[in-house]
Design an enzyme around this catalytic site. Structure first.
Site: not given
Ligand code: DAK
Length: 260
Positions: A66, A111, A114, A134
């Site tokens: 997400a 997400g 998921e 998360e």
């Molecule tokens: N959201 C927004 N932007 C994201 C993103 C994300 N999840 N993942 C990556 N990006 C963006 C980065 O901010 C970056 O943007 P700029 O800085 O270039 O503007 C661009 O994508 C490239 O990412 P990186 O520069 O970080 O690339 P790397 O290769 O260095 O790293 C990475 C890749 C996937 C390891 C890293 O980007 C990362 O850790 N990303 C976050 C992954 C993550 O934590 N995903 C889980 C998100 S939490 C709910 C509903 C849904 C959810 C929860 C609750 N309810 C409504 C109750 C779900 C939650 C999630 O999914």
């Protein structure tokens, strides 16, 4: 409405849906979720589409979760809205009366993992990576991860993945049953489309009824589940495709299903 973040293509009897925000690693913001919702409408209503492939654009990610940038400052009410929207769209994909194959390359995180689990079948490249990270962001999985992951891989492994948030490579994901198969990067779409076309070559109503029976049956006791199966089996005998499939077998000729 013009879609900005999701592409829908149709090739014969299959559809390819691509989440297209590669600069944000295809992270799901509410705009993208709303577009996916519109696309599910289209897929539901198009009787010529029998199977769907869902993938992410670019070299790096299926979906990296997400959209954290959008979620960061949500109020309680906005968070609830986001959750309702996401859960609705994922459930609609899960319940779509056509099989959905997730074609996964790169990150399938939060997400994204998921979303893949809401699909029926998961094909991934050697370079795919899976996690439910998360808790490291101070939240619980919110698009079904606390529920669907355990159903796919069992309680212990689901809890380990969710409590640690650790990243898992494709070979481990295959071993634990999170994905169906691993393919070479260059062959991902070819293999996913081939599987979708193979599904589409079967009797569409029988495929749909099978999906519904499997999904319903997973949520109830075996006796009720077997009644759903009997119901689905019976319904096939009111279709022309059942007559065609069995006649073609008996007459030793190719079958020609009409989705009727
Ligand atoms: N959201 C927004 N932007 C994201 C993103 C994300 N999840 N993942 C990556 N990006 C963006 C980065 O901010 C970056 O943007 P700029 O800085 O270039 O503007 C661009 O994508 C490239 O990412 P990186 O520069 O970080 O690339 P790397 O290769 O260095 O790293 C990475 C890749 C996937 C390891 C890293 O980007 C990362 O850790 N990303 C976050 C992954 C993550 O934590 N995903 C889980 C998100 S939490 C709910 C509903 C849904 C959810 C929860 C609750 N309810 C409504 C109750 C779900 C939650 C999630 O999914």
């Amino acid at each position: 409405m013009e879609l900005k973040n999701v592409i829908l293509e149709k090739e014969g009897n299959i559809a390819i849906v691509t989440i297209n925000r590669p600069k944000a690693l295809n992270a799901l913001n509410s705009e993208t979720l709303k577009e996916l919702d519109i696309i599910v409408d289209e897929l539901e209503n198009d009787e010529s589409i029998y199977a769907v492939v869902l993938t992410g654009a670019g070299e790096k990610a299926f979906v990296a979760g997400a959209d954290i940038t959008e979620m960061k400052d949500l109020t309680t009410i906005e968070g609830r809205k986001f959750s309702v929207l996401g859960n609705k769209v994922f459930r609609r994909i899960e319940n779509l009366e056509k099989p959905v194959i997730a074609a996964i390359h790169g990150f399938a995180l939060g997400g994204g993992c998921e979303l893949a689990m809401a699909c029926d079948i998961r094909i991934a490249t050697e370079k795919a990576k899976f996690a439910q990270p998360e808790v490291g962001l101070g939240i619980t999985p919110g698009f079904g991860g606390t529920q669907r992951l355990a159903r796919h891989v069992g309680l212990g492994i689901a809890k380990e993945m969710i409590f640690t948030g650790r990243m898992m490579k494709s070979d481990e994901a295959l071993r634990i049953g999170l994905i169906n198969k691993i393919v070479e990067v260059e062959k991902l779409m070819e293999e996913a489309k081939a599987m979708a076309n193979l599904i589409a070559s079967n009797a569409p109503i029988a495929v749909t009824l099978s999906k519904v029976a499997i999904n319903r049956g997973m949520q109830c006791d075996i006796d009720t589940a077997l009644m759903y199966e009997a119901e689905a089996f019976g319904q096939c005998f009111s279709t022309e495709d059942q007559k065609e499939g069995m006649s073609a077998f008996v007459e030793k000729r190719d079958k020609n299903f009409q989705n009727k």
